[in-house]
Design a protein around this motif. Structure first.
Motif, PDB file in Angstrom:
ATOM      1  N   SER A 108       0.848  -1.186   0.000  1.00 47.60           N
ATOM      2  CA  SER A 108       0.000   0.000   0.000  1.00 47.60           C
ATOM      3  C   SER A 108       0.882   1.234   0.000  1.00 47.60           C
ATOM      4  O   SER A 108       2.003   1.219   0.541  1.00 47.60           O
ATOM      5  CB  SER A 108      -0.896   0.017   1.244  1.00 47.60           C
ATOM      6  OG  SER A 108      -1.521   1.275   1.412  1.00 47.60           O
ATOM      7  N   SER A 161      -4.193   3.436  -5.145  1.00 44.80           N
ATOM      8  CA  SER A 161      -4.924   2.459  -4.330  1.00 44.80           C
ATOM      9  C   SER A 161      -6.155   1.943  -5.064  1.00 44.80           C
ATOM     10  O   SER A 161      -6.706   2.623  -5.934  1.00 44.80           O
ATOM     11  CB  SER A 161      -5.345   3.099  -3.004  1.00 44.80           C
ATOM     12  OG  SER A 161      -4.233   3.624  -2.329  1.00 44.80           O
ATOM     13  N   GLY A 163      -9.091   1.666  -3.947  1.00 42.96           N
ATOM     14  CA  GLY A 163     -10.254   2.501  -3.662  1.00 42.96           C
ATOM     15  C   GLY A 163     -10.327   3.760  -4.491  1.00 42.96           C
ATOM     16  O   GLY A 163     -11.380   4.403  -4.559  1.00 42.96           O
ATOM     17  N   ASP A 259     -10.420   1.097   0.217  1.00 42.91           N
ATOM     18  CA  ASP A 259      -9.432   0.037   0.030  1.00 42.91           C
ATOM     19  C   ASP A 259      -8.089   0.669  -0.324  1.00 42.91           C
ATOM     20  O   ASP A 259      -7.890   1.167  -1.431  1.00 42.91           O
ATOM     21  CB  ASP A 259      -9.895  -0.906  -1.092  1.00 42.91           C
ATOM     22  CG  ASP A 259      -9.030  -2.155  -1.201  1.00 42.91           C
ATOM     23  OD1 ASP A 259      -7.897  -2.148  -0.674  1.00 42.91           O
ATOM     24  OD2 ASP A 259      -9.481  -3.139  -1.829  1.00 42.91           O
ATOM     25  N   ASN A 261      -5.205  -0.907  -0.536  1.00 40.19           N
ATOM     26  CA  ASN A 261      -4.266  -1.818  -1.169  1.00 40.19           C
ATOM     27  C   ASN A 261      -3.804  -1.249  -2.511  1.00 40.19           C
ATOM     28  O   ASN A 261      -4.579  -0.572  -3.202  1.00 40.19           O
ATOM     29  CB  ASN A 261      -4.899  -3.203  -1.367  1.00 40.19           C
ATOM     30  CG  ASN A 261      -5.012  -3.971  -0.070  1.00 40.19           C
ATOM     31  OD1 ASN A 261      -4.027  -4.163   0.631  1.00 40.19           O
ATOM     32  ND2 ASN A 261      -6.227  -4.385   0.257  1.00 40.19           N
TER      33      ASN A 261
END
Length: 267
Positions: A108, A161, A163, A259, A261
């Motif tokens: 991340s 990311s 998201g 999110d 990630n």
């Protein structure tokens, strides 16, 4: 005679400013995006080949060096669309560069921060005469300048990311920035994993919570988040009943977890 010479000087200066804007070509960044960004779900999301960017790091660094050479007075003389395209591309390109400092050993972008400092507050970007952070580009140069006040930028600047809205696989330019911002806004709102109705509640990306004020500053006549959502009701697949509830502000709105990630392509 002096008046004529003065007017000629002003005209030449104006033409020079326009020419300088036109001369700044984001072609190198566009090529890198075309090679290393993969659109999925019809463009609603994207995966980034950071290894591909790493393999072409010299080309990326060359583009970043070109951005850094632009002087503030040159930038200020450009048309507003050229300025905004420049800043969005700069944010996204330096975000990729930041990821590459630890690639592939991170899951991340948050791994690049510390207990006392976020990755977005790191001052590592030489741009427009200052050493800047990603936060500085987004919150001062774009959001805080008062020049743009365009909430669509939240669907363009990319935080690396899952998201985040999709990273477009083409560079922003002065002549495409408006249409590309419209496209990225529509695609993000159409993504039912990030914006949807659930049991009578409109569940939205946390972007709308964090930056709600930007959607309520009067851009295109929107003075509330509900105004913006009503204008994009078809992108959100809202029914007439749900639209009516938005108008009366009786539709419950909640915000989804983000999110963080990495939006990386599987190697």
């Amino acid at each position: 005679m002096k008046k004529i010479l003065f007017l000629l000087f002003v005209l030449l200066g104006w033409q020079s400013a326009i020419a300088n804007a036109a001369e700044f070509d984001h072609k190198e960044w566009n090529n890198l995006l075309q090679q290393n960004v993969y659109l999925i779900d019809g463009g609603q999301a994207s995966e980034v080949d950071y290894q591909g960017f790493s393999d072409n790091k010299a080309q990326l660094n060359d583009y970043l060096a070109q951005l850094s050479k632009v002087k503030r007075e040159q930038f200020d003389a450009w048309p507003k669309n050229d300025q905004l395209a420049f800043l969005i591309n700069a944010y996204n390109a330096w975000t990729v560069s930041l990821i590459l400092t630890k690639w592939p050993d991170l899951e991340s972008i948050k791994n690049l921060g510390s207990l006392f400092s976020s990755p977005w507050s790191k001052k590592f970007i030489p741009l427009l005469g200052e050493k800047r952070s990603l936060d500085n580009i987004e919150h001062k140069l774009i959001r805080g300048s008062g020049r743009y006040d365009d909430p669509r930028i939240h669907f363009a600047v990319n935080c690396a990311s899952i998201g985040c809205p999709a990273l477009a696989n083409q560079a922003y330019q002065g002549d495409n920035v408006d249409s590309l911002l419209n496209q990225q806004t529509r695609l993000f709102l159409e993504d039912r994993s990030r914006n949807h109705i659930n049991g009578g509640t409109l569940e939205l990306s946390s972007i709308f919570k964090w930056y709600r004020e930007d959607f309520e500053k009067g851009w295109h006549g929107y003075h509330s988040l509900e105004d913006f959502l009503i204008a994009h009701a078809s992108d959100l697949s809202l029914t007439q009943s749900e639209i009516d509830k938005l108008k009366s502000k009786s539709l419950k709105i909640d915000f989804l977890n983000y999110d963080w990630n990495l939006n990386s392509k599987a190697q």
